[in-house]
Design an enzyme around this catalytic site. Structure first.
Site, short mmCIF file in Angstrom:
data_model
loop_
_atom_site.label_atom_id
_atom_site.label_comp_id
_atom_site.label_asym_id
_atom_site.label_seq_id
_atom_site.Cartn_x
_atom_site.Cartn_y
_atom_site.Cartn_z
N ASN A 1 26.04 44.77 82.05
CA ASN A 1 27.20 44.04 81.54
C ASN A 1 27.51 42.93 82.55
O ASN A 1 27.98 43.20 83.64
CB ASN A 1 28.40 44.99 81.42
CG ASN A 1 29.66 44.24 80.99
OD1 ASN A 1 29.63 43.03 80.77
ND2 ASN A 1 30.76 44.96 80.89
N ALA B 1 30.40 42.69 73.52
CA ALA B 1 30.85 44.08 73.63
C ALA B 1 30.14 44.90 72.55
O ALA B 1 29.93 44.43 71.42
CB ALA B 1 32.36 44.15 73.46
N GLY C 1 27.48 48.45 85.27
CA GLY C 1 28.82 48.05 84.82
C GLY C 1 29.83 49.11 85.20
O GLY C 1 29.57 49.95 86.07
N ASP D 1 33.24 51.88 83.81
CA ASP D 1 33.39 53.05 82.95
C ASP D 1 33.30 52.66 81.47
O ASP D 1 32.81 53.43 80.64
CB ASP D 1 34.74 53.74 83.22
CG ASP D 1 34.78 54.33 84.62
OD1 ASP D 1 33.71 54.51 85.23
OD2 ASP D 1 35.89 54.61 85.11
N GLU E 1 29.97 52.85 76.41
CA GLU E 1 29.09 52.29 75.37
C GLU E 1 27.76 53.04 75.32
O GLU E 1 27.24 53.38 74.26
CB GLU E 1 28.76 50.83 75.68
CG GLU E 1 29.77 49.85 75.18
CD GLU E 1 29.17 48.45 75.08
OE1 GLU E 1 27.97 48.34 74.78
OE2 GLU E 1 29.92 47.49 75.29
N GLY F 1 38.94 54.19 79.70
CA GLY F 1 39.14 52.76 79.86
C GLY F 1 39.11 51.97 78.56
O GLY F 1 39.19 50.75 78.59
N GLU F 2 38.99 52.66 77.42
CA GLU F 2 39.04 51.97 76.11
C GLU F 2 40.29 52.45 75.39
O GLU F 2 40.65 53.63 75.47
CB GLU F 2 37.81 52.31 75.27
CG GLU F 2 36.48 51.98 75.92
CD GLU F 2 36.30 50.49 76.20
OE1 GLU F 2 36.44 49.69 75.28
OE2 GLU F 2 36.03 50.15 77.37
C1 LIG Z 1 51.85 54.07 94.10
C2 LIG Z 1 50.44 54.54 94.26
C3 LIG Z 1 49.91 54.96 92.97
C4 LIG Z 1 48.50 55.45 93.08
C5 LIG Z 1 48.10 56.15 91.83
C6 LIG Z 1 46.67 56.30 91.82
C7 LIG Z 1 46.19 57.17 90.70
C8 LIG Z 1 44.88 56.66 90.30
C9 LIG Z 1 44.15 57.57 89.38
C10 LIG Z 1 43.16 56.75 88.66
C11 LIG Z 1 42.41 57.53 87.67
C12 LIG Z 1 41.42 56.64 87.05
C13 LIG Z 1 40.72 57.29 85.93
C14 LIG Z 1 39.67 56.36 85.40
C15 LIG Z 1 39.90 55.48 84.47
C16 LIG Z 1 38.86 54.48 84.05
O1 LIG Z 1 38.03 55.04 83.08
C17 LIG Z 1 39.53 53.27 83.49
C18 LIG Z 1 38.51 52.19 83.11
O2 LIG Z 1 37.71 51.86 84.19
P1 LIG Z 1 36.80 50.52 84.19
O3 LIG Z 1 36.02 50.47 82.92
O4 LIG Z 1 35.88 50.63 85.38
O5 LIG Z 1 37.73 49.37 84.27
N1 LIG Z 1 40.45 52.71 84.47
C19 LIG Z 1 41.76 52.77 84.33
O6 LIG Z 1 42.26 53.19 83.32
C20 LIG Z 1 42.59 52.21 85.47
C21 LIG Z 1 43.68 53.15 85.86
C22 LIG Z 1 44.41 52.57 87.04
C23 LIG Z 1 45.71 53.22 87.24
C24 LIG Z 1 46.52 52.58 88.31
N1 LIG Z 2 28.29 40.81 77.28
C1 LIG Z 2 29.52 41.31 77.13
N2 LIG Z 2 30.55 40.49 76.81
C2 LIG Z 2 31.79 40.97 76.69
N3 LIG Z 2 32.14 42.27 76.84
C3 LIG Z 2 31.16 43.12 77.15
C4 LIG Z 2 29.81 42.70 77.31
N4 LIG Z 2 29.05 43.77 77.63
C5 LIG Z 2 29.89 44.83 77.65
N5 LIG Z 2 31.15 44.45 77.37
C6 LIG Z 2 32.39 45.27 77.33
O1 LIG Z 2 33.11 45.01 78.53
C7 LIG Z 2 34.06 46.06 78.70
C8 LIG Z 2 34.32 46.34 80.16
O2 LIG Z 2 33.14 46.65 80.77
P1 LIG Z 2 33.01 47.43 82.14
O3 LIG Z 2 31.59 47.26 82.53
O4 LIG Z 2 33.51 48.79 82.00
O5 LIG Z 2 33.91 46.60 83.16
P2 LIG Z 2 35.35 46.92 83.78
O6 LIG Z 2 35.17 48.09 84.67
O7 LIG Z 2 35.71 45.70 84.53
O8 LIG Z 2 36.29 47.23 82.65
C9 LIG Z 2 33.50 47.26 77.97
O9 LIG Z 2 34.41 47.61 76.98
C10 LIG Z 2 32.20 46.76 77.35
O10 LIG Z 2 32.08 47.24 76.02
#
Ligand SMILES: CCCCCCCCCCCCC/C=C/[C@@H](O)[C@H](COP(=O)(O)O)NC(=O)CCCCC
Ligand SMILES: Nc1ncnc2c1ncn2[C@@H]1O[C@H](COP(=O)(O)OP(=O)(O)O)[C@@H](O)[C@H]1O
Ligand SMILES: [Ca+2]
Length: 581
Positions: free
Chosen positions: A171, A206, A229, A231, A236, A542-543
């Site tokens: 990604n 996406a 990439g 989560d 996906e 994360g979705e």
């Molecule tokens: C005041 C201090 C507060 C600290 C709190 C920290 C708690 C953090 C726990 C985070 C759990 C994260 C679980 C994972 C979630 C991911 O799947 C999701 C998407 O990730 P990505 O695709 O890589 O972007 N991330 C989140 O939903 C972000 C949660 C952040 C919360 C602050």
């Molecule tokens: N080429 C692309 N263009 C736009 N979105 C994409 C592409 N490839 C994947 N994605 C989408 O991007 C989103 C975020 O991807 P991810 O790799 O988890 O990054 P992040 O951790 O920053 O959220 C996912 O929902 C995925 O489906």
């Protein structure tokens, strides 16, 4: 400590002009310096004492064991952690590597040492990171040298768990938009060294990877799938792979009651996203090189998957966090701020903390019975976890029974428990959800492959108390030891927001909701005034989910990662160990 077993090869070879006894068995490559003179070795003596207290045997994986009182340097590498072996060919006083690059060896090694080979192997660094280290052995006899190279190659080839052909999806827009660079600069060269061939697809939109896996990919040609990439991208990949597996096995992926067929292809995660929780919680770090090495050595870690349905309609799968309320709101708010990169979560996290919305609804759950481990115990899911093995076995016995007796999981068995209330957050953590923001995670004692999820209910409380709870995710204090928190280890749960409960409730809530929405419009700039919406949304790895009323079921060990779980820290890194001065 692994024992060498029957020796396949033993020779005296030289490493950097010093003589070593080198031996190879099916399990270990050992090189031990030949010397008897007692010499004080001043190098890092602080680490020597605890190492020796714990491991009297002076042989350590990959790194030298340094005895403070005499030089007895002995290195060992498990054969399973050798990445590759390379012959160094001499030409004009220099040696040329297999890959064409040049290396001056002759001058350094002395005139008699004409033949050389280099072994690349896994070396452990701090905080669960792995690196690719190398050692060059020289000897005067060409036949001996070649025998060594071919014997090591034979051992590597006999390891059937190592992948040879991988399908890679990148990604380019995840995290800080570095996915392509990370893969090309840090990962692809290692795959080449290890002799792995790849088919690389840089996604263009996406769900590109999901749909390609579902419908097009020739999966038979590959030994695994690699996801570069975060989560969301991993999500996906599992959607494509699980769906495809069910169709191939004749299982209806839409039915909440079907036992899903496990996927045979393993998935590797090269972290290049914003949270990278799935990688961090299964490897212990979000480092691309470490992940690439776990793929190369052919590690395998089973993983639980939750299926999420709404009114018997399939919505999504989840492997890490399913969060309603706080984490759902953080995600919805942060999606509009993608341009900020990973910092969007900090911004939206602070905003949603100040907004302090609570949501009403009913949670029902089926407690996990007969398992060992609880969400409040001190055990942690680590490499070779016995809890995952025990509970995983229990699950497969249960699912066989379930196929014969379809009602065993149903409401008629009377095991369901129900809680109604006002919640700031409802979180289901199927693994610890450790990530750089919270290295112990949302549920520190949760397991990767035990067939359960930890259901964490955060009831309505003051902002101050909620902050205490959140802050404990980043300290040693127990985030569940608060009166407004409860946590249950479950196999299945349902959530129904209050406004969906019954026709009369619905009428009442629709009225209330429209009133609230008018006020929330007026009070948009005053989020702390309490005019909250009636419902949040679910954050599913994360979705954002489109429905709020959901039915969640854990499918134990449905997929496998190229990982081995988090390894126990060596004694000098484990700060809780009294030997670690
Ligand atoms: C005041 C201090 C507060 C600290 C709190 C920290 C708690 C953090 C726990 C985070 C759990 C994260 C679980 C994972 C979630 C991911 O799947 C999701 C998407 O990730 P990505 O695709 O890589 O972007 N991330 C989140 O939903 C972000 C949660 C952040 C919360 C602050
Ligand atoms: N080429 C692309 N263009 C736009 N979105 C994409 C592409 N490839 C994947 N994605 C989408 O991007 C989103 C975020 O991807 P991810 O790799 O988890 O990054 P992040 O951790 O920053 O959220 C996912 O929902 C995925 O489906
Ligand atoms: Ca689990």
């Amino acid at each position: 400590m692994e024992r060498p077993g029957r020796l396949l090869l033993q020779s005296e070879l030289r490493v950097r002009n010093a003589a070593y006894d080198v031996s190879l068995s099916r399990s270990l490559l050992i090189w031990k310096r030949r010397t008897s003179s007692p010499v004080y070795h001043p190098f890092r003596p602080r680490f020597c004492v605890p190492l020796f207290r714990r491991r009297p045997d002076p042989v350590l994986h990959g790194s030298p064991v340094l005895n403070c009182w005499s030089v007895c340097v002995c290195h060992s590498v498990p054969v399973s952690e050798i990445i590759s072996v390379r012959e160094e060919e001499e030409e004009n006083g220099s040696r040329q590597r297999d890959d064409g690059s040049w290396k001056k060896i002759r001058e350094r090694e002395g005139k008699d040492c004409r033949q050389a080979f280099t072994v690349l192997y896994v070396e452990r660094c701090r905080q669960h990171r792995w690196r690719c280290a190398e050692v060059t052995f020289t000897c005067s006899d060409e036949a001996v040298c070649q025998h060594w190279v071919s014997s090591i190659r034979e051992q590597l080839a006999s390891n059937t768990s190592r992948p040879k052909h991988l399908l890679v999806y990148i990604n380019p827009y995840g995290g800080k938009r570095q996915g392509k660079r990370i893969y090309e600069q840090k990962v692809a060269p290692l795959f080449t060294q290890a002799g792995i061939s790849t088919s690389v697809i840089v996604t263009e939109y996406a769900n590109h990877a999901r749909d390609h896996l579902k419908m097009e990919a020739e999966l038979k040609k590959f030994d695994g799938v690699v996801c570069v990439g975060g989560d969301g991208m991993f999500s996906e990949i599992i959607h494509g792979l699980i769906w495809r597996t069910q169709i191939d096995c004749g299982v209806d992926p839409n039915s909440p009651e079907e036992a899903l067929s496990p996927c045979s292809l393993r998935i590797g995660i090269i972290p290049a996203g914003s949270t990278d929780c799935i990688c961090f919680a299964s490897v212990g770090t979000n480092d691309p090189v470490t992940s690439a090495l776990h793929i190369i050595v052919g590690d395998s870690q089973p993983l639980d998957v939750c299926s999420v349905h709404h009114n018997n309609m399939f919505l999504r799968y989840s492997v890490s966090l399913l969060g309603y309320g706080f984490y759902g709101d953080v995600l919805s708010d942060s999606e509009r701020k993608r341009w900020m990169g990973p910092a969007r979560y900090d911004f939206s996290g602070l905003k949603m903390f100040l907004t302090h919305h609570y949501y009403e609804g009913t949670v029902s759950y089926l407690p996990a019975k007969g398992i060992i481990g609880t969400p409040r115990d001190a055990t942690r899911c680590r490499s070779g976890c016995v809890i995952c093995q025990h509970n995983g076995q229990l699950n497969s016995e249960r699912s066989e029974k379930y196929e014969m007796d379809e009602a065993s999981d149903s409401e008629s068995s009377g095991e369901w428990r129900t809680i109604r209330g006002k919640f700031l957050a409802i979180n289901a953590a199927s693994m610890s959800c450790a990530c750089p923001r919270s290295p112990k995670g949302l549920s520190p004692a949760a397991h990767l492959a035990d067939g359960t999820t930890d259901l964490i209910l955060v009831r309505k409380c003051s902002r101050f108390n909620f902050l205490r709870h959140l802050l404990r995710h980043t300290s040693k204090d127990d985030q569940f030891d608060l009166t407004f928190i409860e946590v249950h280890r479950v196999r299945r749960f349902r959530f129904m927001p209050r406004h969906c409960q019954s026709d009369s409730d619905l009428e009442l809530d629709l009225h209330e909701n429209s009133k609230r929405q008018i006020f929330s419009q007026i009070c948009k700039d005053h989020p702390a005034c309490g005019c909250a919406p009636a419902y949040s949304s679910w954050n599913c790895d994360g979705e954002i989910l489109t429905h709020t009323g959901i039915d969640v079921r854990v499918h134990g060990q449905l997929i496998k990662l190229f990982a081995r779980g988090i390894e126990e820290l060596p004694v000098f890194e484990d700060l809780s160990n009294p030997c670690a001065i």
